[in-house]
Design an enzyme around this catalytic site. Structure first.
Site, PDB file in Angstrom:
ATOM      1  N   ASP A 165      -2.567  -1.553   9.892  1.00 31.51           N
ATOM      2  CA  ASP A 165      -2.609  -1.589   8.507  1.00 31.51           C
ATOM      3  C   ASP A 165      -3.222  -2.841   7.768  1.00 31.51           C
ATOM      4  O   ASP A 165      -3.627  -3.141   6.801  1.00 31.51           O
ATOM      5  CB  ASP A 165      -1.589  -1.525   7.728  1.00 31.51           C
ATOM      6  CG  ASP A 165      -0.895   0.015   7.897  1.00 31.51           C
ATOM      7  OD1 ASP A 165      -1.814   0.697   8.285  1.00 31.51           O
ATOM      8  OD2 ASP A 165       0.477   0.213   7.910  1.00 31.51           O
ATOM      9  N   LYS A 186       0.871  -1.260  -0.161  1.00 29.56           N
ATOM     10  CA  LYS A 186       0.119  -0.099   0.112  1.00 29.56           C
ATOM     11  C   LYS A 186       0.816   1.262  -0.082  1.00 29.56           C
ATOM     12  O   LYS A 186       2.273   1.237   0.351  1.00 29.56           O
ATOM     13  CB  LYS A 186      -0.899   0.061   1.298  1.00 29.56           C
ATOM     14  CG  LYS A 186      -0.240   0.098   2.553  1.00 29.56           C
ATOM     15  CD  LYS A 186       0.047   1.384   3.119  1.00 29.56           C
ATOM     16  CE  LYS A 186       1.056   1.237   4.409  1.00 29.56           C
ATOM     17  NZ  LYS A 186       1.526   2.651   4.718  1.00 29.56           N
ATOM     18  N   MET A 197       5.245   0.471   3.319  1.00 33.93           N
ATOM     19  CA  MET A 197       4.398  -0.197   2.331  1.00 33.93           C
ATOM     20  C   MET A 197       3.700  -1.210   2.870  1.00 33.93           C
ATOM     21  O   MET A 197       2.929  -2.254   2.131  1.00 33.93           O
ATOM     22  CB  MET A 197       5.325  -0.509   0.980  1.00 33.93           C
ATOM     23  CG  MET A 197       5.940   0.801   0.659  1.00 33.93           C
ATOM     24  SD  MET A 197       6.519   0.424  -1.157  1.00 33.93           S
ATOM     25  CE  MET A 197       5.293   0.327  -2.035  1.00 33.93           C
TER      26      MET A 197
HETATM   27  O1  C5P Z   1      -0.405  -1.228  14.480  1.00 37.00           O
HETATM   28  P1  C5P Z   1       1.130  -1.231  14.325  1.00 37.00           P
HETATM   29  O2  C5P Z   1       1.606  -2.519  14.801  1.00 37.00           O
HETATM   30  O3  C5P Z   1       1.534  -1.344  12.833  1.00 37.00           O
HETATM   31  O4  C5P Z   1       1.775  -0.311  14.848  1.00 37.00           O
HETATM   32  C1  C5P Z   1       3.105  -0.167  15.267  1.00 37.00           C
HETATM   33  C2  C5P Z   1       3.409   1.150  16.149  1.00 37.00           C
HETATM   34  O5  C5P Z   1       3.264   2.295  15.314  1.00 37.00           O
HETATM   35  C3  C5P Z   1       2.375   1.264  17.185  1.00 37.00           C
HETATM   36  O6  C5P Z   1       3.142   0.311  18.511  1.00 37.00           O
HETATM   37  C4  C5P Z   1       2.423   2.618  17.481  1.00 37.00           C
HETATM   38  O7  C5P Z   1       3.725   3.104  18.251  1.00 37.00           O
HETATM   39  C5  C5P Z   1       2.796   3.166  16.070  1.00 37.00           C
HETATM   40  N1  C5P Z   1       1.406   3.873  15.622  1.00 37.00           N
HETATM   41  C6  C5P Z   1       0.936   4.833  16.053  1.00 37.00           C
HETATM   42  N2  C5P Z   1      -0.382   5.248  15.815  1.00 37.00           N
HETATM   43  C7  C5P Z   1      -1.222   4.666  14.788  1.00 37.00           C
HETATM   44  C8  C5P Z   1      -0.239   3.667  14.222  1.00 37.00           C
HETATM   45  C9  C5P Z   1       0.939   2.966  14.593  1.00 37.00           C
HETATM   46  O8  C5P Z   1       1.265   5.408  17.142  1.00 37.00           O
HETATM   47  N3  C5P Z   1      -2.279   4.934  14.100  1.00 37.00           N
END
Ligand code: C5P
Length: 321
Positions: A157, A23, A120
């Site tokens: 994502d 993406k 991505m």
């Molecule tokens: O949800 P994901 O595992 O992809 O997120 C990785 C990290 O990115 C989270 O632990 C957080 O620190 C940060 N994040 C965030 N706000 C979001 C998505 C991700 O702060 N909306």
């Protein structure tokens, strides 16, 4: 290998392959960090034609194994920290009845083309692929709607990687609404020699003063996409994480400049970076932009792709699988 003590095993496939897209965020509006540590988003995702393939094969014992091939395979974890592994484990635990009493394990194989730690959604795409494949292995409904709640538990994502296309993501990016997009887009992506960690980029975003406009829905972009007005789409692309990514990797500034000067309509950091995405008007300029970017020492590879692409899709397996 069919396990004869469970008659339903005769009806289940033993090997399933799912193709999943990368993406790019056409807009990424980031609000102030919430008490749960996440930032509220208003983002427009577009799935693009760079794909990973996730294959699940049932095992006779209860182990899960993971192997990886393709680009940057050596940078991908092959243990339970990999989101594809977690996706299989989640289905096995949450849908134990369908999975089967013997709690059989699986071999997971990921064939990678999506850049690793590139902004991505490479890891998230593999998780989405593993969810769909695991659901197919145990004959669960594998529509994005059915798997959405499980996907959101794996990462912000992952729900979009299930659905693909173009979508508005709110909340952590996991609350999705489809966006009508007329026409197709040509992209050039420049990946970096070193990845960037998403949490590190969000942390730097906070250190640099956090949210300015916040998680505002980009109505101008949505309208441009719906009209199919490529110049207006280019004018409306935005990424609130770009300054933080460039602060961590100042060399990205030059990548963006070179891509734009070579004829891209515009360029921006993809998600949390460090991949840079360039919207280009046609196939000829895609080649010129790609060649100019390839000459930069900080660029690892360039990729030409089209969007929007589909979400996670089961591939037809060999007869008898
Ligand atoms: O949800 P994901 O595992 O992809 O997120 C990785 C990290 O990115 C989270 O632990 C957080 O620190 C940060 N994040 C965030 N706000 C979001 C998505 C991700 O702060 N909306």
């Amino acid at each position: 290998m069919v396990m004869m003590d469970d008659p339903f095993d005769l009806l289940r496939p033993t090997t399933v392959t799912v193709r999943v897209s990368a993406k790019v965020n056409l807009a990424l509006g980031v609000g102030s960090r919430a008490p749960d540590g996440f930032h509220p988003l208003a983002t427009i995702f577009e799935a693009i034609s760079i794909y990973d393939e996730v294959t699940l094969t049932r095992r006779d014992d209860s182990r899960i194994t993971l192997t990886v091939s393709g680009e940057d395979a050596d940078q991908v974890p092959t243990d339970e920290t990999n989101l594809a592994w977690q996706a299989v484990d989640l289905i096995r635990n949450e849908c134990a009845a369908e999975w089967g009493d013997r709690r059989h394990g699986v071999d997971i194989h990921v064939d990678k083309s999506i850049p690793v730690a590139g902004g991505m959604a490479g890891g998230s795409a593999d998780a989405a692929g593993a969810l769909v494949a695991a659901a197919a292995l145990c004959r669960l409904p594998d529509s994005p709607e059915e798997l959405q709640p499980l996907a959101a538990r794996l990462g912000s994502d992952v729900p979009f990687c299930l659905t693909g296309g173009v979508a508005l993501g709110r909340g952590r990016g996991d609350r999705l609404a489809p966006v009508i997009c007329r026409g197709r887009h040509r992209w050039v992506f420049a990946t970096s020699t070193r990845g960037l960690s998403t949490p590190a980029v969000y942390r730097r975003f906070d250190e640099l003063g956090g949210s300015r406009a916040g998680e505002i829905v980009p109505n101008d972009l949505i309208s441009a996409l719906t009209r199919g007005d490529i110049d207006a789409v280019a004018d409306s692309l935005s990424n609130d994480l770009q300054a933080a990514a460039i602060d961590l990797r100042p060399e990205l500034e030059e990548v963006l400049t070179v891509g734009r000067q070579a004829g891209a309509l515009t360029g921006l950091v993809s998600g949390s970076g460090p991949t840079c995405a360039f919207l280009v008007p046609d196939a000829a300029s895609a080649k010129i932009v790609s060649a100019a970017l390839s000459r930069l020492s900080q660029v690892d590879r360039t990729r030409i792709a089209r969007g929007p692409a589909a979400g996670a899709q089961l591939l037809p397996g060999p007869v008898g699988s």
